[in-house]
Write an enzyme that holds these catalytic residues in place. Sequence first.
Site, short mmCIF file in Angstrom:
data_model
loop_
_atom_site.label_atom_id
_atom_site.label_comp_id
_atom_site.label_asym_id
_atom_site.label_seq_id
_atom_site.Cartn_x
_atom_site.Cartn_y
_atom_site.Cartn_z
N LYS A 98 5.50 -2.09 7.90
CA LYS A 98 6.55 -1.34 7.22
C LYS A 98 7.82 -2.19 7.21
O LYS A 98 8.38 -2.51 8.25
CB LYS A 98 6.80 -0.01 7.95
CG LYS A 98 7.90 0.84 7.34
CD LYS A 98 8.07 2.13 8.14
CE LYS A 98 9.23 2.96 7.62
NZ LYS A 98 9.40 4.22 8.40
N ILE A 112 0.82 -1.21 0.00
CA ILE A 112 0.00 0.00 0.00
C ILE A 112 0.85 1.27 0.00
O ILE A 112 0.32 2.38 -0.03
CB ILE A 112 -0.95 0.02 1.22
CG1 ILE A 112 -0.16 -0.13 2.53
CG2 ILE A 112 -2.00 -1.05 1.09
CD1 ILE A 112 -1.04 -0.04 3.77
N GLU A 146 9.05 -0.44 2.32
CA GLU A 146 7.79 -0.79 1.68
C GLU A 146 6.75 -1.02 2.77
O GLU A 146 7.08 -1.51 3.85
CB GLU A 146 7.94 -2.06 0.83
CG GLU A 146 8.89 -1.92 -0.35
CD GLU A 146 9.11 -3.23 -1.09
OE1 GLU A 146 9.64 -3.19 -2.21
OE2 GLU A 146 8.77 -4.30 -0.52
N VAL A 147 5.50 -0.67 2.49
CA VAL A 147 4.43 -0.82 3.47
C VAL A 147 3.37 -1.76 2.91
O VAL A 147 2.91 -1.58 1.78
CB VAL A 147 3.79 0.53 3.84
CG1 VAL A 147 2.71 0.33 4.90
CG2 VAL A 147 4.85 1.51 4.33
N ASP A 167 10.02 15.27 8.12
CA ASP A 167 9.48 14.76 6.86
C ASP A 167 7.96 14.85 6.84
O ASP A 167 7.27 13.90 6.46
CB ASP A 167 9.94 13.32 6.63
CG ASP A 167 9.87 12.90 5.17
OD1 ASP A 167 9.82 13.79 4.30
OD2 ASP A 167 9.88 11.68 4.89
#
Length: 467
Positions: A181, A159, A166-167, A278
């Site tokens: 994650k 997703i 990467e999640v 962020d």
Amino acid sequence: MAVEDNKNSESKNHQEVELHRNDLGLEDSSSPRGVLGMVSDSDNSSSSCSSCSSDDKSSSTSSPFSNTTKTVSSSHHGLQWNKMIESIKKKSMRRFSVIPLLASYELTRKNLRRKQPKLTPSESAFTCEAFFMAKPSWRNFTYEELAVATDYFNPENMIGKGGHAEVYKGVLINGETVAIKKLMSHAKEEEERVSDFLSELGIIAHVNHPNAARLRGFSSDRGLHFVLEYAPYGSLASMLFGSEECLEWKIRYKVALGIADGLSYLHNACPRRIIHRDIKASNILLNHDYEAQISDFGLAKWLPENWPHHVVFPIEGTFGYLAPEYFMHGIVDEKIDVFAFGVLLLEIITSRRAVDTASRQSIVAWAKPFLEKNSMEDIVDPRLGNMFNPTEMQRVMLTASMCVHHIAAMRPDMTRLVQLLRGEDGPAELQQKAGERTMSVNACDLQDHTSSSYLNELRRHRQLLME
């Protein structure tokens, strides 16, 4: 001579371990990387360091990890942590790319040099036992549990994807839906990956707020993973830019307030003074009630109360959200989050990205003329039509205008911005322009942080990215 050589060897090993621990912030309570802040027996700190050395196995002093299994239900999980810390210790020595914090950072060469403060390491030692005691609700998952939850990390369950992780959407054996994650092994060297993992985990340990993503657990089994509470509506970016449906103003305004509350907590009310670094639309998750949750603390730093700012290199973050002083000088403090929040507010108002993909124009440069003229009809997402509250829109526009000021000192703090967004200062405040505020600003700030110099730097950086 043999005894003396052995002592010298032990001393060298001790110094190496101390250096690595200081690099990771596991020993230094004054360091911006020392985020774990766990309680331990200071009297045993030196012996704990010695016992961590692989060359000191015969020491009669017990290892600080020896009682891990008393706290962690599975000895396997405890051993995973032991191996992870040991892998850091055995790596070749190298300093992480973090410049020590300065008491005051010169923006021009005309300023006098100021001495860098000396940092005093604490005597506390990082232990697995202390770590798990900090968040007993966190689960230490096995790789198999996470693999089954995600259908072995099936790409169809992905997703989200970033530069370092990467999640995946996953369903645990108890039926709970989570977001997993997965830190990518190819993105960084093992030593740095583990350091970043521990640093992010330590920062999350101090965060407890409705507008911050909630961690369910983690795993160091066959990789590094965070297990987070699942946000059914995804990220703010997907709602603003990835959906054909127009996000109604009521939800946008609620999200703006939630982000402001979350940032105010991180800067002022959190046990640690945390700078996120962020803040962007893709790092704002929306739960089942469209409550905003700040996520991804991978770049976050914490600052002690008596330190005005931190200086870092290289510059990390997302192009389009970077404050001038951070982009040009590496300065990290609350005001860089404020600037990014202003960019985010402009995205919420306009449904335009921070940097337009076609023209490569910054949303700040595009919006400033309209903000200065207070031209609501030119800046508001046309899909909204007249379906918004003009007073709320005025508040958000004024707040955004203040946040994206190119001089950091001219930006309000998050406490003030929350008041503005909620209209707690009364209607008269809404008539006040950002430029009308009186504030003492150093002349060097005006020289180094003019709009033109910042835009020139942005163009130069953009050109480098396109080459």
